[in-house]
Write a protein that holds these residues in place. Structure first.
Motif, short mmCIF file in Angstrom:
data_model
loop_
_atom_site.label_atom_id
_atom_site.label_comp_id
_atom_site.label_asym_id
_atom_site.label_seq_id
_atom_site.Cartn_x
_atom_site.Cartn_y
_atom_site.Cartn_z
N ILE A 73 -5.10 0.17 -2.64
CA ILE A 73 -4.12 -0.17 -3.67
C ILE A 73 -3.64 -1.61 -3.48
O ILE A 73 -3.46 -2.34 -4.44
CB ILE A 73 -2.95 0.85 -3.64
CG1 ILE A 73 -3.47 2.21 -4.14
CG2 ILE A 73 -1.78 0.36 -4.47
CD1 ILE A 73 -2.46 3.31 -4.15
N VAL A 109 8.45 3.25 -9.63
CA VAL A 109 9.05 3.20 -8.30
C VAL A 109 9.80 1.89 -8.05
O VAL A 109 10.15 1.56 -6.92
CB VAL A 109 8.00 3.48 -7.18
CG1 VAL A 109 7.60 4.95 -7.19
CG2 VAL A 109 6.76 2.61 -7.34
N GLU A 123 0.82 -1.22 0.00
CA GLU A 123 0.00 0.00 0.00
C GLU A 123 0.86 1.28 0.00
O GLU A 123 0.53 2.26 -0.64
CB GLU A 123 -0.90 -0.01 1.24
CG GLU A 123 -2.01 1.03 1.25
CD GLU A 123 -3.17 0.69 0.31
OE1 GLU A 123 -3.41 -0.50 0.07
OE2 GLU A 123 -3.81 1.64 -0.16
N LYS A 124 1.96 1.23 0.73
CA LYS A 124 2.81 2.42 0.87
C LYS A 124 3.72 2.61 -0.33
O LYS A 124 4.30 3.67 -0.50
CB LYS A 124 3.68 2.29 2.12
CG LYS A 124 2.94 2.46 3.42
CD LYS A 124 3.97 2.37 4.55
CE LYS A 124 3.52 2.91 5.89
NZ LYS A 124 2.22 2.60 6.34
N ARG A 125 3.94 1.55 -1.12
CA ARG A 125 4.94 1.65 -2.19
C ARG A 125 4.35 1.76 -3.58
O ARG A 125 4.96 2.33 -4.47
CB ARG A 125 5.85 0.42 -2.13
CG ARG A 125 6.83 0.45 -0.96
CD ARG A 125 7.77 -0.73 -1.00
NE ARG A 125 7.15 -1.93 -0.46
CZ ARG A 125 7.10 -3.10 -1.09
NH1 ARG A 125 7.64 -3.22 -2.28
NH2 ARG A 125 6.53 -4.13 -0.53
N CYS A 126 3.19 1.16 -3.80
CA CYS A 126 2.64 1.10 -5.16
C CYS A 126 1.75 2.31 -5.43
O CYS A 126 0.93 2.70 -4.61
CB CYS A 126 1.85 -0.20 -5.33
SG CYS A 126 0.92 -0.27 -6.87
N LEU A 127 1.92 2.89 -6.61
CA LEU A 127 1.17 4.08 -7.00
C LEU A 127 -0.16 3.72 -7.69
O LEU A 127 -0.94 4.60 -8.01
CB LEU A 127 2.01 4.89 -7.99
CG LEU A 127 3.26 5.55 -7.44
CD1 LEU A 127 4.28 5.74 -8.55
CD2 LEU A 127 2.91 6.89 -6.81
N ALA A 128 -0.39 2.46 -7.95
CA ALA A 128 -1.54 2.02 -8.76
C ALA A 128 -1.54 2.78 -10.09
O ALA A 128 -2.59 3.20 -10.59
CB ALA A 128 -2.86 2.22 -8.03
N CYS A 129 -0.36 2.93 -10.66
CA CYS A 129 -0.22 3.76 -11.86
C CYS A 129 -0.61 3.02 -13.14
O CYS A 129 -0.75 3.62 -14.19
CB CYS A 129 1.21 4.28 -11.97
SG CYS A 129 2.40 3.05 -12.51
#
Ligand code: SF4
Ligand code: SF4
Ligand code: SF4
Ligand code: SF4
Lengths: 248, 359
Positions: free
Chosen positions: B310, B346, B252-258
């Motif tokens: 996310i 990222v 949750e803290k690392r992925c941007l859901a980009c």
């Protein structure tokens, strides 16, 4: 259908998108009648509007009153562009001490202005938003089409990266070490900047629930100061967007 | 399978001859240079192929430099998916006429040759074949396809085809297979179409034992050098036992859901259908565009997004690739090409996530 186009604190750039609707003009003129549009006409009438487009942020007492009057006279109200949607570049002052910002520009008290530059949605109900600085013709066309045809308005809710990838761009962050706000910025511009090997600077404003923490981590990884990220967001047109409140 | 029929060796001029022959019948798509990145694109001339460039890749990192030789790079940044399941494809057009609405189905008619395809992407096409088994648009493009595969003699830090048991050696599915040797190339056919073309080439000589031995040495050297990250046989069951959010929340803290990982993936196939009509409603087009399970509207039903967090979207993506896909299509959804790792802005590494969650 009676239409009005209104301007508040802004540069007039978004209204130009209406002049780009050349191809559709003939068809549109059969369906809509433009009643009020100061930038386009010298004869203007303000009675009732089926559809009101509002450009600009609300930054004076007079504007606060005027936007309420427009809302009362209109069935549907559309906020167009980063100023109306988020508060615009002028909302950079919302993050500073107002008197200091003011005195750095004017040497004496000259203008009556609010301490904050705020989006239209902070004062009245907004039915639709068109993002961008400036908005683009395609999204304007899509919205007018949807309203005329009585169907739903198709607008991306996903980040710019999806649009960037559909265009076949290699990521500028990975390939060129540039910073890019694409992962947290709403799509809709056609990935204009990354298509020219530049990072996105967020003119379409934040997606819902942007993951700032992850982006900060990404900035650190690129050896960039995360303060630079916050500054680039704060100094941009969409810093005061509701999706950012409480985060920056 | 080591190629049907005989093998031949040829020179770079021989490859050029092959390219020119292919160009007579096909739109040739090959790795080419664009803004410092190797991409599959239609190429007009043999000289435009990215020969002699080497890509260095790591999580969230890509760079290129010059190298000795020809097929010195690995797979391009985009994949065959961009051509077989294009990012934007018009399916149907409708027009208002005097007789009422007229519908026209639009089929892509391109006859394409993918020139220089690696083991991972060859497998990815095999997977897409299962996914789009009954899709007439995909099938049109697929049935006209000519595939020239190339054996990798170099892998980047993000390549993990060996772990996925999909490479680095192409096993089947190609029309021709090229291996770069010292100062020459070994070519073998994998289909009748390939055999016919190969036989007609002027610049060639029959391959000898030494040619095959040299090939064997090169290929084995790469295979041995590549790391094994996990045992794929154990992964699906382990993942099914780790569905609980607690395993996924760290993402949750690392992925941007980009969505980038799903877009560059050669097997991710999700799409959306858009209707584009003119304001006067006299013309309309139905367009298929790439979508992603990371997109917020993807799992939205009646305005409610079933995957709000996310990490729940990340779970869907990874579980699909490494578990659900097997039940759905009888194969993993991942071929180990590593594109999602390199092109994640990222630098999230799916291998490390599989190891962390299923380890
Ligand atoms: S260049 Fe920017 S918008 Fe495009 S994929 Fe990379 S981060 Fe996303
Ligand atoms: S894993 Fe990386 S590429 Fe995929 S959605 Fe998350 S941040 Fe984007
Ligand atoms: S999941 Fe990643 S490594 Fe696997 S096939 Fe897709 S892009 Fe390649
Ligand atoms: S994943 Fe394997 S087959 Fe694909 S490019 Fe890398 S080494 Fe070659």
């Amino acid at each position: 259908m009676k239409v009005g186009v209104f301007k508040f604190s802004s540069c007039d750039g978004c209204q130009l998108a209406f002049f780009e609707l050349e191809e559709e003009l003939l068809e549109l003129s059969r369906i809509i009648s433009v009643e009020y549009f100061l930038e386009a006409s010298s004869s203007n009438r303000w009675e009732h509007f089926d559809l009101a487009f509002v450009e600009g942020s609300i930054s004076t007492k007079e504007e606060e009153e005027r936007i309420k009057k427009i809302r009362e006279s209109s069935k549907l109200l559309v906020a167009i562009g980063a100023c109306a949607v988020s508060g615009g570049i002028q909302s950079a002052r919302n993050f500073e001490d107002f008197s200091q910002v003011y005195s750095s520009v004017y040497s004496y008290k000259h203008y009556e202005t609010n301490h904050y530059s705020k989006p239209v949605g902070d004062f009245v109900e907004v039915d639709f938003e068109l993002r961008g600085c400036p908005i683009n013709k395609e999204s304007l066309k899509e919205l007018i089409g949807a309203i005329i045809q009585g169907r739903s308005f198709q607008m991306p809710s996903y980040p710019l990266c999806l649009e960037c990838k559909r265009k076949g761009n290699p990521c500028v962050v990975v390939a060129h070490g540039l910073s890019c706000l694409g992962p947290i910025t709403l799509a809709g511009c056609g990935a204009l900047c990354p298509s020219y090997k530049r990072g996105c600077y967020g003119c379409y404003g934040p997606i819902e629930k942007p993951n700032l923490e992850a982006l900060e981590e990404g900035y650190r990884r690129l050896g960039k100061d995360e303060r630079a990220l916050k500054e680039s967001l704060i100094l941009s047109f969409n810093a005061y967007n509701k999706n950012w409140r409480g985060q920056i | 399978m080591e190629g049907k029929g005989k093998g031949y060796t040829t020179t770079i001029e021989g490859l050029k001859e092959l390219f020119e022959e292919l160009k007579k019948d096909y739109k040739v798509i090959a790795p080419t240079l664009k803004d410092g990145v190797i991409l599959y694109k239609e190429v007009g001339s043999f000289e435009n192929i990215a020969f002699g460039y080497r890509n260095t890749e790591a999580p969230g990192f890509y760079s290129l430099e010059k190298a000795e030789g020809y097929f010195t790079y690995t797979h391009p940044a985009n994949s065959p998916k961009s051509f077989l399941h294009p990012p934007e494809l018009t399916l149907i057009k409708a027009k208002a006429s005097q007789e009422g609405l007229v519908f026209e189905e639009v089929y892509p008619e391109d006859k394409m040759c993918l020139f220089d395809l690696r083991a991972c992407d060859l497998w990815a096409i095999k997977i897409l074949d299962r996914v789009f088994l009954e899709d007439p648009y995909y099938q049109r493009l697929r049935s006209n396809l000519f595939l020239v595969a190339v054996e990798c003699t170099y892998a980047t830090l993000t390549c993990f085809c060996k772990t996925m048991e999909k490479g680095p050696v192409p096993k089947e599915g190609y029309d021709l297979l090229i291996t770069e040797l010292e100062g020459r190339f070994l070519i073998r056919a994998g289909s009748k179409k390939g055999e016919e073309l190969l036989v007609s080439l002027k610049t060639k000589r029959e391959a000898k034992k030494e040619d095959f031995e040299e090939r064997e040495k090169k290929i084995r050297a790469l295979e041995e050098a590549m790391e094994s990250f996990f045992n794929i046989r154990e992964v699906p069951q382990k993942l099914y036992s780790r569905m609980d959010s607690s395993y996924w929340e760290p993402v949750e803290k690392r992925c941007l859901a980009c969505t980038s990982c799903t877009q560059v993936c050669p097997t991710c196939f999700c799409f959306d259908i858009l209707e584009k009509n003119t304001i006067d409603l006299r013309e309309s087009e139905r367009v298929r565009v790439w979508d992603s399970c990371f997109s917020p509207s993807f799992a939205t039903v009646h305005r409610f997004n079933l995957r709000q967090s996310i990490h729940s979207r990340y779970r869907q993506w990874l579980m699909h690739k490494f578990a659900y896909w097997i039940d759905q299509f009888d194969t993993f959804g991942c071929v180990g090409c590593g594109r999602c790792i390199t092109w994640c802005p990222v630098g999230i590494d799916i291998r490390q996530e599989v190891k962390r969650i299923a380890g």
